[in-house]
Design a protein around this motif. Structure first.
Motif, PDB file in Angstrom:
ATOM      1  N   GLU A 173       6.458   0.011   6.949  1.00  0.00           N
ATOM      2  CA  GLU A 173       5.540  -0.345   7.982  1.00  0.00           C
ATOM      3  C   GLU A 173       4.237   0.739   8.063  1.00  0.00           C
ATOM      4  N   PRO A 174       4.437   1.706   7.993  1.00  0.00           N
ATOM      5  CA  PRO A 174       3.074   2.633   7.907  1.00  0.00           C
ATOM      6  C   PRO A 174       2.165   2.153   6.768  1.00  0.00           C
ATOM      7  N   LEU A 175       2.723   1.711   5.620  1.00  0.00           N
ATOM      8  CA  LEU A 175       1.831   1.270   4.594  1.00  0.00           C
ATOM      9  C   LEU A 175       1.393  -0.209   4.838  1.00  0.00           C
ATOM     10  N   ARG A 176       1.943  -0.877   5.787  1.00  0.00           N
ATOM     11  CA  ARG A 176       1.419  -2.253   6.037  1.00  0.00           C
ATOM     12  C   ARG A 176       2.152  -3.265   5.020  1.00  0.00           C
ATOM     13  N   GLN A 180       1.164   7.711  -0.879  1.00  0.00           N
ATOM     14  CA  GLN A 180       2.070   7.795   0.370  1.00  0.00           C
ATOM     15  C   GLN A 180       3.464   7.038  -0.244  1.00  0.00           C
TER      16      GLN A 180
END
Length: 146
Positions: A33-36, A109
């Protein structure tokens, strides 16, 4: 039900694989999710981080997916600014997919994901390697043409 029943649900490899697949993909969700990214989009990015540019057909072959499944993934990744699509100048029928600078930068990331997933799944590197080897053998056997 008899534990020795060959049709017992709990004894079926197909059932265990289906549940494991859904469960592992769900475990990736909060990590991605943080990387979309969704899990299928992550797989496309892994292929491109390994080698680019790739054609749509090459991405599909690497991921064992048809073009109709890969195409929407690629379009979404393009809308996120991670990749760009362009026609191959040598063959206008071929769509080449390349990473944007943002897509390349995302790799830094993403390099944390394998360790995060090993922790989430409570597996060490040796266990993960053994599982991967078993799954690769199973995939090979299941996709072998008689």
């Amino acid at each position: 039900m008899d534990a020795e029943d060959p049709l017992s649900l709990e004894r079926q490899v197909c059932f265990a694989l289906a549940v494991a697949s859904r469960s592992v993909i769900a475990a990736y969700r909060p990590v991605l999710e943080p990387l979309r990214l969704t899990h299928p989009q992550y797989l496309v990015m892994l292929a491109l981080w390994e080698s680019e540019p790739l054609s749509l057909r090459e991405v599909g072959a690497l991921l064992h997916l048809d073009a109709g499944t890969v195409s929407p993934l690629v379009k979404r990744l393009e809308s996120l600014g991670y990749i760009e699509r362009e026609r191959d100048p040598d063959d206008e029928r071929t769509l080449r997919i390349s990473l944007t600078p943002e897509g390349r930068a995302l790799r830094a990331q993403a390099e944390r994901i394998p360790a995060q997933m090993m922790a989430r799944l409570d597996l060490d590197a040796e266990e993960l390697a053994a599982l991967h080897a078993s799954m690769t053998k199973l995939i090979s056997a299941a996709t072998r043409r008689p």
